[in-house]
Scaffold this motif. Structure first.
Motif, PDB file in Angstrom:
ATOM      1  N   MET A   1      49.967  34.513  50.941  1.00 56.45           N
ATOM      2  CA  MET A   1      49.588  35.596  50.369  1.00 56.45           C
ATOM      3  C   MET A   1      48.047  35.849  50.635  1.00 56.45           C
ATOM      4  SD  MET A   1      51.046  37.901  48.276  1.00 56.45           S
ATOM      5  CE  MET A   1      52.797  38.227  47.723  1.00 56.45           C
ATOM      6  N   GLY A   2      47.537  36.861  50.869  1.00 55.53           N
ATOM      7  CA  GLY A   2      46.403  37.083  50.904  1.00 55.53           C
ATOM      8  C   GLY A   2      45.318  37.073  49.774  1.00 55.53           C
TER       9      GLY A   2
ATOM     10  N   GLU B   1      43.108  38.363  48.598  1.00 56.23           N
ATOM     11  CA  GLU B   1      42.439  39.791  48.131  1.00 56.23           C
ATOM     12  C   GLU B   1      43.710  40.351  47.051  1.00 56.23           C
ATOM     13  OE1 GLU B   1      44.640  41.258  51.407  1.00 56.23           O
ATOM     14  OE2 GLU B   1      43.373  39.457  51.131  1.00 56.23           O
ATOM     15  N   VAL B   2      45.236  39.962  47.402  1.00 59.41           N
ATOM     16  CA  VAL B   2      46.315  40.500  46.614  1.00 59.41           C
ATOM     17  C   VAL B   2      46.124  40.292  45.089  1.00 59.41           C
ATOM     18  CG1 VAL B   2      48.588  40.367  46.203  1.00 59.41           C
ATOM     19  CG2 VAL B   2      47.621  40.092  48.547  1.00 59.41           C
TER      20      VAL B   2
ATOM     21  N   ASP C   1      43.033  34.051  54.260  1.00 59.92           N
ATOM     22  CA  ASP C   1      42.003  35.385  54.144  1.00 59.92           C
ATOM     23  C   ASP C   1      42.513  36.256  55.172  1.00 59.92           C
ATOM     24  OD1 ASP C   1      41.789  34.398  56.684  1.00 59.92           O
ATOM     25  OD2 ASP C   1      39.776  33.607  56.292  1.00 59.92           O
TER      26      ASP C   1
END
Lengths: 451, 451
Positions: free
Chosen positions: B211-212, B214-215, B236
């Motif tokens: 997962m990123g 920022e999610v 990232d």
């Protein structure tokens, strides 16, 4: 997966759904091969029964089993009914005992029996142990496949044992330590790797947290979550180890418990499958009973108003505030009920705290009532007349106090009589508060307006 | 822990609370030494700020830190404010970077800065990375302490590396495989133990789910749960590994997300701490704003009724059904809203499904409306008059259809405009449905009764 990737997947899923809608099997199969198991599952959960059966049959064998293992048992049983017997047996044998039991609960008894007979003796015994515990108990959701360590064993010996049983055990990261079957400790693989090969487990193991197999599944799962541990040993009444609850199973249990609470507080029964995969008819079924019960309860309000019809005829203006007053009562009640229901679920509040909760909610209710009441008084006095303002203000004070109190205590009563607190919360409270609020309203009106 | 043991603990907890209430420090200290960390935490979560500070200071040093690590950050910050600076620094240093960041968010900037300076350089850097991500993103809740494997490394080498970093890493059971910082795979400790010492990681590793950073934290936690994995690598935008989300942290994130949804659907803001540990004033604060907003909305109903006052004066009997009709509308709306809000949270429904949901809810609403409507018609006709029955029946049909539709779509609009769907659900819908339902009611009445 970055947001970008998320969007790509979105697009792929949409393309797939389109292909399925167009009944273009070739395109569907192509798209499926390019997708991850999780993506496929997400799509399957959005299709109707027929489409799902078609797509599932298009999956490669191992992929199909991977996918099947992670579907809800309701969807699993649907898919099985569309497969050949031999495929069914194969899929069934692949499942973990706990998942297998969940599935058995969904299947017709005859099918279930046939499938059980198809299992290897060991698997049949394991499945039977899990089946032996009552529905809703953690015994039903635990895994009976675990690796144990012995207090007298050395680290080296234990690591060998772990290596041997790598594939059977549900988890190897937390090892229960048993002596003559009894749970005496627990040791993590991390501790094993940290220790010297010849150290004895007995000196390394820590005091075990455990749960009885008869304990309610949600309580056990919540306990596992609070402890932040990867696996919780499950024991029988004699403290003999019978299974292990892994954190991912705990998560699954909690998720469905949350869904149930959410549905109940909303005044409906939980759907047993993803929304889009649920036939409209079952959605109606999940709501209609509650709706009828509540409507029946609401006839109370009709009777109350019937009782005060004379008053209403004299002062039609009183009608104007009815929805506002009972609405505010309902909101205040729901706020309290939701808070307490949640607190009960999390174990922050116990039935024995009922008096403490009562005291708090009364204070909250009065405070809110004074605030809204004075506001209501000012506005209603300005727009209509001071006496009307007084009636509205006083009613708001009374209704808020009553609603917060009832809303706070109802779920606790529910819990105390072993019913689902969520059931006893919002919808019921609204109905009750509506009727009681109206009586209060008209009594105050008669008093203040002298009618 | 069997039910019996559960009851024992109950008793012990009660005794402790008694001792605390009596301010009997000796008895309190005695009881505390006999209790498990989990028990102690459960008690702490039920005390008020002052009591909690007293009890905490009575704990043995290591026990104190154990307990502290597992408390909510709100309670942690309270306790810190009652401790000596050196103790604060010590406790703070013991925390994992992610927990530390959660705590920093609770503390006054000055204190936070001082504490950061007190950290070891490495810990300060780790904490800074986590702090670098926006609130609510998974980057904020991930652990930056992980062991990685290299695709070219052998199993033996990797196991050595794992042993070396046993104590620093948050988890050693799932190893991200990175090449030049980029996430290229993932391998479980189970697979490492299964493999031959000289096998290369590159051949054993599996395709990584990730997962990123920022999610949204809830989305990532939900993903980790759906995958039934122990840890999810966080990357990232350039797919470089920046942290790892462990399943127990995912669980914690989900629990607070559930609490938030529960509170919002109940029309209040979530309490940021256990119910009994929350001052009455903060409970009032968590509810009053919503209550005012909703009451303000409800003044709509007053205006609507004002509009139709003439009709009411002619037919006071119409008043009797007002609470029943708007109540039923509210219930139908809440049922739909709760179902959809939950489905959105679980990812079963996406904003792009809005038309599908609309179609389904219209059908559900009409079905429910026909059922309740005909019932209402029969009863109201029998008790009052056929025309009245017709008005009630038709209104029920209309209200149910409208309510289910609005209830189903509102949360999706909420989600679409990136607001919390729960906020847009139950309370708002009730207010809206009340007003709209009344208008419908009177229009039908005027039509049928010809007034």
């Amino acid at each position: 997966m970055n947001n970008e990737t998320l969007i790509e997947n979105e697009a792929r899923a949409e393309a797939l759904e389109q292909a399925i809608a167009d009944q273009d099997l070739v395109a569907t199969a192509d798209l499926l091969t390019g997708m991850g198991t999780t993506e496929i599952i997400e799509v399957l959960e959005r299709l109707n029964t027929r489409e799902r059966a078609v797509v599932y049959r298009l999956l490669a064998k191992d992929r199909a089993i991977e996918v099947f293992e992670r579907l809800d048992s309701t969807l699993q049983s649907e898919i099985l009914s569309g497969l050949q017997d031999e495929d069914v047996a194969a899929v069934f044998a692949e499942l973990n005992p706990d998942d297998r039991v969940a599935l058995l609960d969904e299947l017709p008894a005859s099918v279930a029996r046939r499938l059980m007979l198809g299992l290897s003796p060991t698997q049949r015994i394991l499945t039977a142990t899990v089946l032996g515990y009552p529905q809703g108990s953690i015994g039903r959701s635990m895994s009976p496949e675990f690796v144990t360590a012995h207090p007298a064993g050395t680290v080296a010996e234990t690591l060998v044992k772990v290596r041997e049983q790598l594939d059977d055990a549900e988890t190897i990261y937390t090892l229960p330590v048993t002596d003559a079957g009894r749970l005496v400790g627990v040791i993590s693989l991390r501790d094993l790797l940290r220790a010297e090969p010849d150290e004895r487990i007995g000196e390394l193991m820590s005091v075990p947290e455990s749960m009885g197999a008869e304990v309610d599944a949600e309580a056990a799962a919540r306990h596992c979550a609070d402890l932040k541990i990867l696996a919780l040993p499950i024991v029988d009444r004699e403290d003999r180890l019978v299974g292990i609850l892994t954190v991912d199973d705990a998560l699954r249990i909690l998720e469905s418990a949350e869904s149930e609470d959410a549905a109940r507080t909303g005044g409906s029964e939980p759907l047993r499958r993803p929304y889009l995969a649920t036939p409209v008819a079952s959605i109606v079924r999940s709501r209609v009973v509650w709706l009828l019960v509540l409507a029946l309860g609401a006839t109370l309000t009709v009777q109350v108003l019937d009782l005060f019809e004379a008053t209403l005829e004299q002062q039609v203006v009183l009608t104007l505030f009815i929805p506002l007053l009972i609405g505010t009562g309902g909101n205040t009640g729901n706020q309290a009920a939701t808070t307490i229901t949640r607190a009960l679920a999390l174990g922050d509040v116990r039935p024995r705290d009922v008096l403490q909760v009562l005291a708090r909610e009364v204070r909250v209710g009065v405070t809110l009532g004074l605030l809204l009441g004075s506001l209501g008084f000012v506005i209603a006095s300005a727009v209509y007349a001071v006496p009307i303002g007084a009636v509205v203000g006083l009613t708001l004070l009374g209704v808020c106090t009553m609603a917060a109190t009832v809303g706070g205590v109802m779920p606790m009563l529910g819990k105390a009589i072993k019913a689902d607190p969520a059931v006893f919360s919002n919808p019921f409270i609204t109905t009750f508060v509506d009727a009681a609020g109206l009586i209060l309203y008209f009594l105050i009106a008669k008093l203040v307006l002298g009618i």
